[in-house]
Motif scaffolding. Structure first.
Motif, PDB file in Angstrom:
ATOM      1  N   VAL A  91      -9.711  -0.280  -4.572  1.00 57.77           N
ATOM      2  CA  VAL A  91     -10.152   1.255  -5.081  1.00 57.77           C
ATOM      3  C   VAL A  91      -9.890   1.286  -6.313  1.00 57.77           C
ATOM      4  N   VAL A  92      -8.784   1.123  -6.790  1.00 61.94           N
ATOM      5  CA  VAL A  92      -8.205   1.560  -7.959  1.00 61.94           C
ATOM      6  C   VAL A  92      -8.743   0.392  -9.118  1.00 61.94           C
ATOM      7  N   LEU A 123      -2.150   7.855  -6.109  1.00 58.51           N
ATOM      8  CA  LEU A 123      -2.479   6.628  -5.371  1.00 58.51           C
ATOM      9  C   LEU A 123      -2.491   6.918  -3.972  1.00 58.51           C
ATOM     10  N   GLU A 124      -1.511   7.665  -3.511  1.00 59.92           N
ATOM     11  CA  GLU A 124      -1.429   7.751  -2.143  1.00 59.92           C
ATOM     12  C   GLU A 124      -2.753   8.780  -1.585  1.00 59.92           C
ATOM     13  N   TRP A 125      -3.130   9.450  -2.427  1.00 64.18           N
ATOM     14  CA  TRP A 125      -4.472  10.526  -1.954  1.00 64.18           C
ATOM     15  C   TRP A 125      -5.428   9.298  -1.677  1.00 64.18           C
ATOM     16  N   MET A 173       0.921  -1.216   0.155  1.00 65.19           N
ATOM     17  CA  MET A 173      -0.018  -0.056   0.067  1.00 65.19           C
ATOM     18  C   MET A 173       0.895   1.197   0.043  1.00 65.19           C
ATOM     19  N   PRO A 174       0.352   2.356  -0.601  1.00 70.42           N
ATOM     20  CA  PRO A 174      -0.793   2.641  -1.258  1.00 70.42           C
ATOM     21  C   PRO A 174      -1.075   2.142  -2.673  1.00 70.42           C
ATOM     22  N   TYR A 175      -0.071   1.065  -3.335  1.00 69.19           N
ATOM     23  CA  TYR A 175      -0.065   0.608  -4.332  1.00 69.19           C
ATOM     24  C   TYR A 175      -0.962  -0.713  -4.682  1.00 69.19           C
ATOM     25  N   GLY A 218      -9.368  10.340   0.868  1.00 75.94           N
ATOM     26  CA  GLY A 218      -9.498   9.616  -0.597  1.00 75.94           C
ATOM     27  C   GLY A 218     -10.547   8.493  -0.104  1.00 75.94           C
ATOM     28  N   ARG A 219     -10.648   7.796   1.014  1.00 74.29           N
ATOM     29  CA  ARG A 219     -11.324   6.557   1.421  1.00 74.29           C
ATOM     30  C   ARG A 219     -12.715   7.077   1.541  1.00 74.29           C
ATOM     31  N   ARG A 220     -12.634   8.328   2.102  1.00 74.55           N
ATOM     32  CA  ARG A 220     -14.245   8.971   2.190  1.00 74.55           C
ATOM     33  C   ARG A 220     -14.778   9.076   0.892  1.00 74.55           C
ATOM     34  N   GLY A 221     -14.035   9.786  -0.086  1.00 76.03           N
ATOM     35  CA  GLY A 221     -14.620   9.965  -1.555  1.00 76.03           C
ATOM     36  C   GLY A 221     -14.882   8.780  -2.140  1.00 76.03           C
TER      37      GLY A 221
END
Length: 273
Positions: free
Chosen positions: A129-130, A255-257, A107-109, A263-266
């Motif tokens: 997420v990605v 990716l870090e964001w 993470m965050p990859y 970013g998780r909230r979004g």
């Protein structure tokens, strides 16, 4: 000789009569009897003489000497034969906790692990997420590549990568032609995706390695990553796929964001695409 010395007559199922032996372990003659070969032939085998050796006989010797899978394959190499496909040793089947730590540390990859038939064994949060990995899809990376509309909508490099993905699947399945698991997967894909069927008919073949992926993420836009497929020798049935950000489109920062609390909230809210 060293492996013969490790096996006691009792372990091999032979009576030892309580007599002391000048050398530890099994005698050459005992290995020959247990393996079903001639004593002179077995002696020549240990001496490395130029004799005819079959895989069946080597497997019998390996069984008597209680060789591990790695030792058995090494025996094939010493005899000048192509080694059999690696197998998972029983004591290595509990490696999944360590592999989970590996992909979580990535993470965050994005990172995920799949078995020999492309079934997803585990994935980290960034892969969800990605790449859109989630419980309500087939959990088969190859089937989802061709049938998951969410992944298709995000992948800007899908057309280019599809040919490579199919060629790599042909290489993997060709290495194990008698494996019914690959045939079942081939039948499923051929029925589910005309695009897969068309590419399969072209008969391209390619080893697994690195693939460039360009993704259009609904929250951060373009992401450019390089996926690398890696094998763990102790678990030849598993493939680790790590995604590394390329120096394009500010991918690493995006990716870090996405992995940050903001970013998780979004990502919790529905977004088109």
């Amino acid at each position: 000789m060293s492996r013969r010395a490790r096996v006691t007559p009792a372990e091999a199922g032979l009576p030892d009569g309580g007599a002391r032996r000048r050398t530890p372990g099994l005698r050459r003659e005992e290995v020959a009897v247990l393996a079903g070969v001639g004593a002179s032939w077995y002696q020549w085998l240990e001496q490395g003489r130029d004799i005819s050796v079959s895989p069946q006989v080597l497997d019998a010797v390996a069984r008597v000497l209680r060789l591990s899978d790695a030792e058995r394959r090494h025996l094939y190499l010493l005899a000048g034969l192509n080694p059999p496909a690696p197998e998972v040793a029983p004591e290595k089947r509990d490696m999944c906790e360590g592999l989970r730590r590996l992909i979580d540390t990535w993470m965050p990859y994005p990172a995920h692990i799949m078995d020999a038939y492309y079934n997803c064994v585990m994935y980290n949060d960034a892969a969800a997420v990605v790449l859109g990995m989630r419980p309500d899809i087939t959990q088969n990376c190859l089937v989802d590549f061709f049938t998951d509309p969410l992944y298709r909508s995000r992948s800007k490099s899908w057309e280019r990568n599809a040919r490579t993905v199919v060629a790599q699947f042909r290489a993997a399945s060709s290495a194990r032609p008698q494996d019914g698991g690959y045939q079942a997967l081939l039948d499923e894909l051929t029925g589910a995706s005309p695009e897969f069927a068309r590419l399969w008919a072209e008969r391209d073949i390619e080893d697994a390695g690195q693939i460039r992926k360009e993704l259009d993420h609904p929250l951060v836009g373009l992401l450019c990553v390089e996926s690398t497929a890696m094998k763990v020798p102790a678990r030849p049935d598993l493939t680790i796929v790590l995604h590394t950000p390329l120096d394009e489109a500010n991918t690493a920062a995006k990716l870090e964001w996405l992995a940050s609390p903001e970013g998780r909230r979004g990502a919790m809210y529905p977004v088109a695409g």
